[in-house]
Enzyme design. Structure first.
Site, mmCIF file in Angstrom:
data_model
loop_
_atom_site.group_PDB
_atom_site.id
_atom_site.type_symbol
_atom_site.label_atom_id
_atom_site.label_comp_id
_atom_site.label_asym_id
_atom_site.label_seq_id
_atom_site.Cartn_x
_atom_site.Cartn_y
_atom_site.Cartn_z
ATOM 1 N N ASP A 1 0.865 -1.167 0.000
ATOM 2 C CA ASP A 1 0.000 0.000 0.000
ATOM 3 C C ASP A 1 0.911 1.230 0.000
ATOM 4 O O ASP A 1 2.126 1.129 0.151
ATOM 5 C CB ASP A 1 -0.943 -0.013 1.207
ATOM 6 C CG ASP A 1 -2.239 0.724 0.921
ATOM 7 O OD1 ASP A 1 -2.245 1.613 0.040
ATOM 8 O OD2 ASP A 1 -3.251 0.430 1.574
ATOM 9 N N TRP A 2 0.316 2.396 -0.187
ATOM 10 C CA TRP A 2 1.086 3.628 -0.385
ATOM 11 C C TRP A 2 2.123 3.810 0.731
ATOM 12 O O TRP A 2 1.778 4.031 1.885
ATOM 13 C CB TRP A 2 0.132 4.815 -0.432
ATOM 14 C CG TRP A 2 0.772 6.138 -0.735
ATOM 15 C CD1 TRP A 2 1.551 6.872 0.097
ATOM 16 C CD2 TRP A 2 0.675 6.879 -1.954
ATOM 17 N NE1 TRP A 2 1.950 8.032 -0.515
ATOM 18 C CE2 TRP A 2 1.425 8.068 -1.780
ATOM 19 C CE3 TRP A 2 0.027 6.674 -3.173
ATOM 20 C CZ2 TRP A 2 1.534 9.028 -2.776
ATOM 21 C CZ3 TRP A 2 0.146 7.645 -4.169
ATOM 22 C CH2 TRP A 2 0.893 8.793 -3.971
#
Length: 739
Positions: free
Chosen positions: A280-281
């Site tokens: 994820d980011w």
């Protein structure tokens, strides 16, 4: 003809194997030609929202990295012109390896569908798959190869903003929805220019964040992990999900991004996942503040070793992974495995044959202007709406209701009907609630509108106008709820009541003596006891999307008989959270709410929810009768059939969702009081009766025991069939024999 068809079908696995072998050979050959830095580049993902256009000169260094083959994928670059422009830079690299373009296409691209939790309320797998299908067609036509959806985190805490993105609280229902969405996004096989790669996220247990606070830690037993939180991911994998995304949270002390147990032992090991895993980011970088990695270099090594293939916007791999491989902290074979997974997907999408095959301007224009997409969005939106209350049959609106006052801060809002996680840029024009009602009511009805307050309703600065409109009306339609930016990522709330002065607005309108129909917009369950007690009718519309206003009107006027059922429990108050229908009994259960002394209860509230999982009313009524089992006992290899007759006893055609629940009465682990094990939707005309059947096998009765082994234990079970988890119409005993 039939024989030839069967012969062709028999060849499909052989052809697929040959194609897989051909791709594997090409990837192996390419890997031999790649430098260490080029391999690392394939695992580096950048956000490039401003890499084209007037701001692009500010990103010359990153554009140079793309030309040098040091970037493998991009997110937030969209549209045929933009993706073609950036892809052309990658084609200047030494090996001319194409980029993957990814985007958060969560519930629609140009045509916005209901938020995923709203879609889940339809309990209609075909409709849910269609929603993902339209989103994929529009996104793929705009140059996108890969969406970061669907989210399949089981969530039982409505304070958590991202409950909006998932399918609710139930494992069984969530697993079916996960498979439907994956199929909708991807179709049967990767490579079509009308489909995108799906991402099963967030792996794993993100929905159990402590206190419902986004990004927070998760602590749970291995048994709960395997039984409640992992099955939807396995369902997505079995449906063919091309990619997985790890989650921000720690799980039992280990960040999911750095968890070899989740990513290597379970996902790539026991489950045999052959696709790629993306962080994820910046979640790789975030292992440093977690206190799990000493610095970015340590985080890069731990993430890759644990099985995280692509670093999204973390800059850990591009800065430190090559050195980690040279020093031996990361084995070369693990790096090659990660790169291989990325390259295989690029081959499967056909990007090596034509890097621009998803960037066709004519196809983009046609897909983004296809009127059928709005028709589908309208149908999905009305199927998602849940009729929570209908006192005295005030709905559907009678023909005599010729003066309708549409009141509330969300009555004429367009942006708030879309909800969060919509694609930036041009979107289809949204139909507001008052606009939809006016279109449906026509010129023979008088429809007035008064906002009463601005979205959020901090003050009732326009209350007088609203009361005046109500005084002249036959019925009031009140549109209230959350604004679009109150649900979603980083939108956790400690108070999930109606925001601002909306309850006071309702009370003032109710005091006029006019019937009040409440249309509630939200991305999560809200607490609204005063409204629930006093409103004449309540339609929970979620955030219904582009066609939301028309869909609301369809339901209010009875052009569509509401069929939605809640995919998540609605609590009475904050103190009950987290709350699920699948709760466990205690040694001191509450058998009578009037006698709770020294029972597992509250002294200031009943245990029961405001609205239970599976609840949803109709404009007609359904009667259940004749429930029976083909056998009251079952041997381990046997199957039994439960049948029940369902009749429409009202005056309108309608759809009933017949729900099957199970309780294992005595077992080696305490089991939930109810577990959803099946459902069927039946559409019945007035007076029509239909027999519904469910097959019960050993797997239906199985669970993960203390040793994490899946199986059923001999003993007594209770089967329950009904209209909701708290509306059981029949109970039947079943005994599983030892032999």
């Amino acid at each position: 003809m039939k024989r030839r068809a069967l012969a062709a079908a028999a060849l499909l696995p052989v052809l697929a194997f040959a194609q897989d072998a051909q791709v594997a050979r090409k990837v192996d050959e390419l890997l031999k030609r790649m430098t260490l830095e080029e391999k690392v580049g394939q695992l580096h993902q950048l956000s490039g929202r401003q890499f084209t256009g007037p701001e692009s000169s500010k990103y010359a260094d990153k554009l140079a990295d793309i030309r040098a083959g040091k970037v493998g994928s991009m997110l937030n670059v969209k549209g045929v012109a933009e993706t073609r422009e950036i892809q052309a830079l990658a084609m200047q690299s030494r090996l001319k390896i194409p980029l993957l373009f990814s985007l958060d296409v969560i519930h629609g691209y140009k045509t916005v569908f209901p938020v995923p939790l709203g879609e889940a309320a339809s309990w209609d797998m075909e409709a849910i798959e269609q929603g993902a299908r339209v989103a994929a067609i529009e996104a793929a036509a705009s140059g996108i190869h890969w969406t970061f959806a669907p989210m399949m985190d089981v969530a039982r805490d409505p304070r958590w903003g991202r409950i909006m993105e998932g399918a609710g609280e139930d494992t069984w229902l969530g697993s079916r929805i996960a498979a439907a969405r994956v199929k909708g996004f991807q179709t049967a096989k990767l490579g079509g220019t009308d489909a995108v790669m799906a991402t099963a996220k967030h792996f794993a247990a993100y929905g159990a964040a402590i206190a419902g606070r986004d990004y927070n830690a998760v602590d749970m037993s291995e048994q709960q992990l395997h039984e409640v939180y992992l099955p939807p991911f396995k369902a997505a994998l079995d449906a063919g999900a091309a990619t997985f995304m790890n989650s921000f949270n720690t799980l039992n002390g280990v960040p999911a991004t750095g968890s070899a147990y989740l990513q290597r032992d379970i996902l790539k090991g026991a489950w045999g996942f052959k696709g790629l895993v993306v962080s994820d980011w910046a979640s790789i970088k975030e292992m440093v503040p977690h206190g799990y990695a000493s610095d970015l270099a340590d985080a890069a090594a731990k993430a890759l070793n644990a099985g995280s293939d692509i670093d999204m916007e973390g800059y850990a791999y591009t800065a430190h992974l090559a050195a980690a491989v040279r020093s031996g902290k990361v084995p070369q074979k693990l790096l090659d495995d990660a790169v291989r997974r990325v390259l295989v997907k690029k081959y499967e999408l056909g990007l090596f044959d034509d890097p621009y095959r998803f960037s066709n301007a004519e196809r983009e224009k046609a897909a983004l202007n296809d009127p059928r997409h709005r028709e589908i969005a309208r149908d999905v939106a009305r199927k998602s709406m849940v009729l929570l209350k209908n006192e005295g049959g005030v709905l559907p609106l009678a023909a005599a209701a010729r003066r309708i006052a549409v009141i509330g801060p969300l009555a004429d809002s367009r942006r708030d009907l879309e909800g969060g996680w919509v694609v930036q840029g041009e979107r289809a024009e949204v139909v507001s609630i008052v606009e939809g009602i006016r279109r449906r009511a026509g010129s023979s009805a008088q429809v007035t509108h008064a906002a009463a307050c601005a979205p959020g309703c901090a003050t009732l600065d326009k209350l007088d106008a609203a009361l005046a409109a109500a005084a002249q009306a036959d019925v009031v339609v009140l549109a209230v709820g959350e604004t679009w930016d109150m649900s979603g990522e980083a939108k956790s709330r400690t108070d999930i009541g109606l925001p601002g002065q909306q309850t006071a607005l309702f009370e003032a309108l109710k005091a006029t003596g006019k019937p009040v129909v409440v249309v509630m917009l939200a991305g999560r369950p809200l607490i609204f006891n005063e409204v629930a007690d006093k409103a004449n009718a309540i339609v929970y519309a979620w955030f219904p999307g582009t066609e939301g206003g028309n869909a609301v009107a369809d339901v209010l006027f009875g052009d569509y008989n509401p069929s939605g059922k809640l995919p998540v429990t609605f609590p009475r108050n904050m103190g009950q959270i987290p709350l699920s229908y699948a709760q466990y009994n205690t040694g001191r259960p509450v058998l009578d709410e009037k006698n709770v002394v020294y029972k597992s209860a509250y002294i200031d509230s009943v245990n029961t929810p405001r609205y239970a999982f599976g609840h949803g009313l109709s404009y007609t009524t359904f009667k259940y009768s004749g429930a029976a089992l083909s056998s009251a006992t079952m041997s381990p290899g046997q199957k039994v059939t439960l049948t029940v007759d369902v009749a429409n006893t009202g005056k309108a055609a309608g759809t009933e969702t017949v729900q099957l629940y199970l309780r294992d009465l005595v077992s080696s682990l305490v089991r939930p009081l109810k577990e959803l094990k099946g459902f069927q939707q039946v559409r019945l005309q007035p007076g029509e009766l239909r027999r519904v059947s469910f097959t019960i096998d050993r797997d239906t009765l199985s669970f993960f025991n203390q040793q994490l082994k899946w199986g059923a234990e001999p003993g007594n079970f209770k089967l329950m069939v009904g209209s909701a988890s708290d509306d059981i119409r029949a109970e039947l005993p079943l005994r599983l024999l030892e032999k």
